[in-house]
Each structure stands twice: as C-alpha cells, then as structure tokens.
Design an enzyme around this catalytic site. Sequence first.
Site, mmCIF file in Angstrom:
data_model
loop_
_atom_site.group_PDB
_atom_site.id
_atom_site.type_symbol
_atom_site.label_atom_id
_atom_site.label_comp_id
_atom_site.label_asym_id
_atom_site.label_seq_id
_atom_site.Cartn_x
_atom_site.Cartn_y
_atom_site.Cartn_z
ATOM 1 N N ASP A 12 0.870 -1.175 0.000
ATOM 2 C CA ASP A 12 0.000 0.000 0.000
ATOM 3 C C ASP A 12 0.908 1.226 0.000
ATOM 4 O O ASP A 12 2.125 1.130 -0.189
ATOM 5 C CB ASP A 12 -1.028 -0.042 1.149
ATOM 6 C CG ASP A 12 -0.408 0.185 2.519
ATOM 7 O OD1 ASP A 12 0.827 0.329 2.604
ATOM 8 O OD2 ASP A 12 -1.162 0.222 3.513
ATOM 9 N N CYS A 69 2.768 -3.542 3.938
ATOM 10 C CA CYS A 69 1.971 -2.368 4.304
ATOM 11 C C CYS A 69 2.677 -1.731 5.501
ATOM 12 O O CYS A 69 3.872 -1.957 5.700
ATOM 13 C CB CYS A 69 0.503 -2.725 4.561
ATOM 14 S SG CYS A 69 0.181 -3.811 5.967
ATOM 15 N N THR A 71 2.258 -2.211 8.825
ATOM 16 C CA THR A 71 2.614 -3.230 9.819
ATOM 17 C C THR A 71 2.860 -4.606 9.211
ATOM 18 O O THR A 71 3.391 -5.489 9.886
ATOM 19 C CB THR A 71 1.458 -3.406 10.825
ATOM 20 O OG1 THR A 71 0.299 -3.805 10.072
ATOM 21 C CG2 THR A 71 1.179 -2.120 11.588
ATOM 22 N N HIS A 102 8.855 -25.042 7.001
ATOM 23 C CA HIS A 102 7.844 -25.825 7.725
ATOM 24 C C HIS A 102 6.411 -25.557 7.260
ATOM 25 O O HIS A 102 5.574 -26.455 7.334
ATOM 26 C CB HIS A 102 7.935 -25.525 9.232
ATOM 27 C CG HIS A 102 9.120 -26.186 9.887
ATOM 28 N ND1 HIS A 102 9.257 -26.296 11.248
ATOM 29 C CD2 HIS A 102 10.225 -26.777 9.349
ATOM 30 C CE1 HIS A 102 10.404 -26.924 11.536
ATOM 31 N NE2 HIS A 102 11.003 -27.218 10.400
ATOM 32 N N HIS A 137 5.883 -32.071 7.907
ATOM 33 C CA HIS A 137 5.376 -30.711 7.713
ATOM 34 C C HIS A 137 4.314 -30.681 6.610
ATOM 35 O O HIS A 137 3.392 -29.862 6.645
ATOM 36 C CB HIS A 137 6.520 -29.756 7.397
ATOM 37 C CG HIS A 137 7.582 -29.757 8.459
ATOM 38 N ND1 HIS A 137 7.309 -29.348 9.746
ATOM 39 C CD2 HIS A 137 8.871 -30.155 8.438
ATOM 40 C CE1 HIS A 137 8.412 -29.484 10.471
ATOM 41 N NE2 HIS A 137 9.364 -29.974 9.712
HETATM 42 C C1 RB5 Z 1 -2.192 2.448 6.558
HETATM 43 O O1 RB5 Z 1 -2.204 3.619 7.285
HETATM 44 C C2 RB5 Z 1 -1.990 1.254 7.489
HETATM 45 O O2 RB5 Z 1 -3.139 1.033 8.224
HETATM 46 C C3 RB5 Z 1 -1.611 0.030 6.693
HETATM 47 O O3 RB5 Z 1 -0.437 0.284 5.980
HETATM 48 C C4 RB5 Z 1 -1.326 -1.250 7.465
HETATM 49 O O4 RB5 Z 1 -0.446 -1.031 8.514
HETATM 50 C C5 RB5 Z 1 -2.499 -2.047 7.864
HETATM 51 O O5 RB5 Z 1 -2.384 -3.175 8.394
#
Ligand code: RB5
Length: 149
Positions: A12, A69, A71, A102, A137
């Site tokens: 993203d 993204c 996180t 695995h 596995h």
């Molecule tokens: C975008 O602001 C953020 O929410 C996205 O990049 C991500 O971390 C979502 O899981």
Amino acid sequence: MTEKKRIVLSSDHAAIDLRQAIAKHIATKGWEVVDIGPVTTESTHYPLHGKAAAERVAAGDCDLGIIICGTGQGIMMAANKVKGIRCGVCHDTFSARMIRQHNDANMLSMGARVIGEGLALDIVDAFLGAAFEGGRHATRVDMIMDIEA
Ligand code: RB5
C-alpha cells in the site's frame, strides 16, 4: 535454459520505497519481478493490493509473493483470504526461513513502519533461500489447506 522464477510484489502507500528497494534487490538474484504497484504515495487500501498479489500466486502466474503495508498485518490478512495462499508476517530472518521450510508459505508480508530496509532485505533473502522440507510438515500444511477446503 530454465525459466526464471517469478515473484509478485505489492504494497500500500505506506511501503512504496521499501517495495521498490526489494524489487531492485530481488532482480539481482535472478528472479523475474512482477511489481504490481502502486507507484504513488497517495493513500490507498491494503486489501486491494494484498488480494491482487495473492491472486497472481494462487493462479500460478507467480511462484511466490511479497507484500508490504505499514505493519504487514492488514495486507497479510487480505492475502490469506485468497484460496491457496499461505502468507506470514516476518520481521526476523528465522521466521522468514521457517515459514518456507515448515509451513510452505507462498507469500511473505512485512511492515515498512516496523523494520528498516537492511533487515527487510535480509528477511527477503532468508525467505527466498529456504525450501519446504515436506515430510511431517506436509501433513500439517495439508491440514491447513483442508480447513480452507
Ligand atoms: C495504513 O495507514 C496502514 O493502516 C496500513 O499500511 C497497514 O499497517 C495495515 O495493516
């Protein structure tokens, strides 16, 4: 000549720079990179990009996928909704190796707001350098796929 393996990359808006750095890095390792964007930092929705990348892998158009993204979590959740996808979030090299060995993961997810570029590239190398071990596995991976079926 053996065909190059193909890897799809997507992210993203939170991970454009990291995705482009990974694309460059992987291309030097003999992979054909299919970077499906996006290319601008305009705010977008990670489920769209997780799904688009996952569909390339599920369809067999790409062998593996890497998605990013902020996180790594949201885009991973979206990718794992596509049938046939086994995607894990990894922020360390041990996990990145193990999800191949695995869990036979076919996609890797990372968070650009969690780790820096140096570690991310090491994680990518660990993921791409490992192979599924099969054996006991395989039984467990089959059990995961049975849940989906
Ligand atoms: C975008 O602001 C953020 O929410 C996205 O990049 C991500 O971390 C979502 O899981």
